[in-house]
Scaffold this motif. Sequence first.
Motif, PDB file in Angstrom:
ATOM      1  N   GLN A 146       0.824  -1.212   0.000  1.00 49.73           N
ATOM      2  CA  GLN A 146       0.000   0.000   0.000  1.00 49.73           C
ATOM      3  C   GLN A 146       0.855   1.257   0.000  1.00 49.73           C
ATOM      4  O   GLN A 146       0.572   2.217  -0.742  1.00 49.73           O
ATOM      5  CB  GLN A 146      -0.913  -0.008   1.227  1.00 49.73           C
ATOM      6  N   GLU A 147       1.902   1.275   0.811  1.00 56.49           N
ATOM      7  CA  GLU A 147       2.756   2.451   0.899  1.00 56.49           C
ATOM      8  C   GLU A 147       3.562   2.662  -0.379  1.00 56.49           C
ATOM      9  O   GLU A 147       3.706   3.791  -0.854  1.00 56.49           O
ATOM     10  CB  GLU A 147       3.679   2.337   2.112  1.00 56.49           C
ATOM     11  N   GLN A 148       4.081   1.596  -0.956  1.00 54.75           N
ATOM     12  CA  GLN A 148       4.869   1.756  -2.178  1.00 54.75           C
ATOM     13  C   GLN A 148       4.010   2.183  -3.354  1.00 54.75           C
ATOM     14  O   GLN A 148       4.511   2.823  -4.288  1.00 54.75           O
ATOM     15  CB  GLN A 148       5.609   0.459  -2.502  1.00 54.75           C
ATOM     16  N   ALA A 149       2.739   1.847  -3.325  1.00 51.17           N
ATOM     17  CA  ALA A 149       1.853   2.271  -4.412  1.00 51.17           C
ATOM     18  C   ALA A 149       1.786   3.785  -4.531  1.00 51.17           C
ATOM     19  O   ALA A 149       1.508   4.320  -5.612  1.00 51.17           O
ATOM     20  CB  ALA A 149       0.454   1.692  -4.198  1.00 51.17           C
ATOM     21  N   ARG A 150       2.082   4.500  -3.430  1.00 51.51           N
ATOM     22  CA  ARG A 150       2.077   5.961  -3.486  1.00 51.51           C
ATOM     23  C   ARG A 150       3.144   6.508  -4.419  1.00 51.51           C
ATOM     24  O   ARG A 150       3.043   7.656  -4.881  1.00 51.51           O
ATOM     25  CB  ARG A 150       2.262   6.541  -2.082  1.00 51.51           C
ATOM     26  N   LEU A 151       4.178   5.721  -4.706  1.00 49.38           N
ATOM     27  CA  LEU A 151       5.214   6.175  -5.635  1.00 49.38           C
ATOM     28  C   LEU A 151       4.625   6.510  -7.005  1.00 49.38           C
ATOM     29  O   LEU A 151       5.132   7.388  -7.715  1.00 49.38           O
ATOM     30  CB  LEU A 151       6.283   5.094  -5.798  1.00 49.38           C
ATOM     31  N   LEU A 152       3.561   5.831  -7.380  1.00 54.94           N
ATOM     32  CA  LEU A 152       2.982   6.003  -8.703  1.00 54.94           C
ATOM     33  C   LEU A 152       2.155   7.279  -8.821  1.00 54.94           C
ATOM     34  O   LEU A 152       1.812   7.703  -9.923  1.00 54.94           O
ATOM     35  CB  LEU A 152       2.129   4.786  -9.062  1.00 54.94           C
ATOM     36  N   GLU A 153       1.854   7.894  -7.684  1.00 53.31           N
ATOM     37  CA  GLU A 153       1.083   9.131  -7.725  1.00 53.31           C
ATOM     38  C   GLU A 153       1.826  10.229  -8.480  1.00 53.31           C
ATOM     39  O   GLU A 153       1.192  11.109  -9.085  1.00 53.31           O
ATOM     40  CB  GLU A 153       0.763   9.592  -6.305  1.00 53.31           C
ATOM     41  N   ALA A 154       3.153  10.188  -8.442  1.00 56.09           N
ATOM     42  CA  ALA A 154       3.936  11.199  -9.166  1.00 56.09           C
ATOM     43  C   ALA A 154       3.745  11.097 -10.668  1.00 56.09           C
ATOM     44  O   ALA A 154       4.032  12.044 -11.403  1.00 56.09           O
ATOM     45  CB  ALA A 154       5.421  11.049  -8.816  1.00 56.09           C
ATOM     46  N   LEU A 155       3.241   9.935 -11.117  1.00 58.43           N
ATOM     47  CA  LEU A 155       2.960   9.726 -12.543  1.00 58.43           C
ATOM     48  C   LEU A 155       1.463   9.778 -12.820  1.00 58.43           C
ATOM     49  O   LEU A 155       1.010   9.356 -13.883  1.00 58.43           O
ATOM     50  CB  LEU A 155       3.527   8.382 -12.995  1.00 58.43           C
ATOM     51  N   SER A 156       0.710  10.274 -11.836  1.00 56.06           N
ATOM     52  CA  SER A 156      -0.748  10.379 -11.941  1.00 56.06           C
ATOM     53  C   SER A 156      -1.403   9.017 -12.133  1.00 56.06           C
ATOM     54  O   SER A 156      -2.410   8.879 -12.833  1.00 56.06           O
ATOM     55  CB  SER A 156      -1.143  11.322 -13.095  1.00 56.06           C
ATOM     56  N   ILE A 157      -0.808   7.991 -11.507  1.00 62.46           N
ATOM     57  CA  ILE A 157      -1.362   6.637 -11.554  1.00 62.46           C
ATOM     58  C   ILE A 157      -1.985   6.328 -10.197  1.00 62.46           C
ATOM     59  O   ILE A 157      -1.306   6.387  -9.169  1.00 62.46           O
ATOM     60  CB  ILE A 157      -0.277   5.593 -11.876  1.00 62.46           C
TER      61      ILE A 157
END
Length: 330
Positions: A146-157
């Motif tokens: 769940q926490e690592q999924a936040r990395l994709l927010e920088a790519l608007s994913i």
Amino acid sequence: MTQPRTPVRRILLVSLDNLGDLVFASALTPPLHDAFPDATIDVWCKAYTAPIAPLIPHVAGVIAADPFWAVPSHRQRPPIRPFLGSVVAVRRRHYDVAIVSEAPWRTAAAVAAGGIPVRIGLARHHNERFLTHVLAAEDQRKPVVQEQARLLEALSIQSHTTCYRLDATRLETARAGLTSRLARFVALHPFAADSRRCVALNEWMEVAAVLEARNTPVLWIGTSTELDRLRATMADRSGYFIDEVGDGSLTCTAAALSLATLFVGHDSGPLHLANALGTPVVGVYAPGQPERTFPQGTAPSRMVCSPTPVDITAPRILREIDMLPISSTP
């Protein structure tokens, strides 16, 4: 902040950590592929975890070298030249984006040295100077996936992935070599990097004895050094050993874990590897961070948790085995 090039053609997933960390990072590639279906996704990882990287969905290539920092006390520091060579390899491939699953400042600096224009990571001590996109630090109370999924927010994913997964079909050759020697079996891994977290071997041998009394063979998983210690402890040889039925390599171990009826072992790389390959698991946390690193694969799981390994006995482990869904238990 720097924005990704349009279109994004080459993505590098960076996981210069241990086996379990690479397995957790595998959850990032499916949403990346969905967002950029024409992009090439490669992995930069440690040399010893490199056999697992091709099992990550949608991964095309692997760059592997051991970083020369943060070396465990029981291991020799690797030479610097191979790692510098991996930085050169990264530069030559002209990646558009780097997703850094674990981003201590040295790893972030290595990624920056690779010339990647967009470098995304969670905040760590002093890593902000080497990343273009720094997200809030990991919450140690929340699941790793769940926490690592936040990395994709920088790519608007917006990722809805809640589990890691590896492709067992890429192990068919190694699997075929094992099925001729092993049929139905349970894999036991009584080891961990920190021996102070390990349940006593005699408890594990009692678990093995009960399973074998149920006509379920046991396959012991570990390095040859670890297995030698186990063999020396046994009054009578019991079960199979991964370095005897196979070559003991990580590829062979992964193949065996994908074939196992069940995996039982400490919170370590093999636990997450097994669960990512679709094998039901019982994880032993003695102690650990079960709220953060519980098994997050696609198969059923149970956990045995205690502040100290002395409180974990064979009957406790066997109870958790028996509480798994009937279709998954031996």
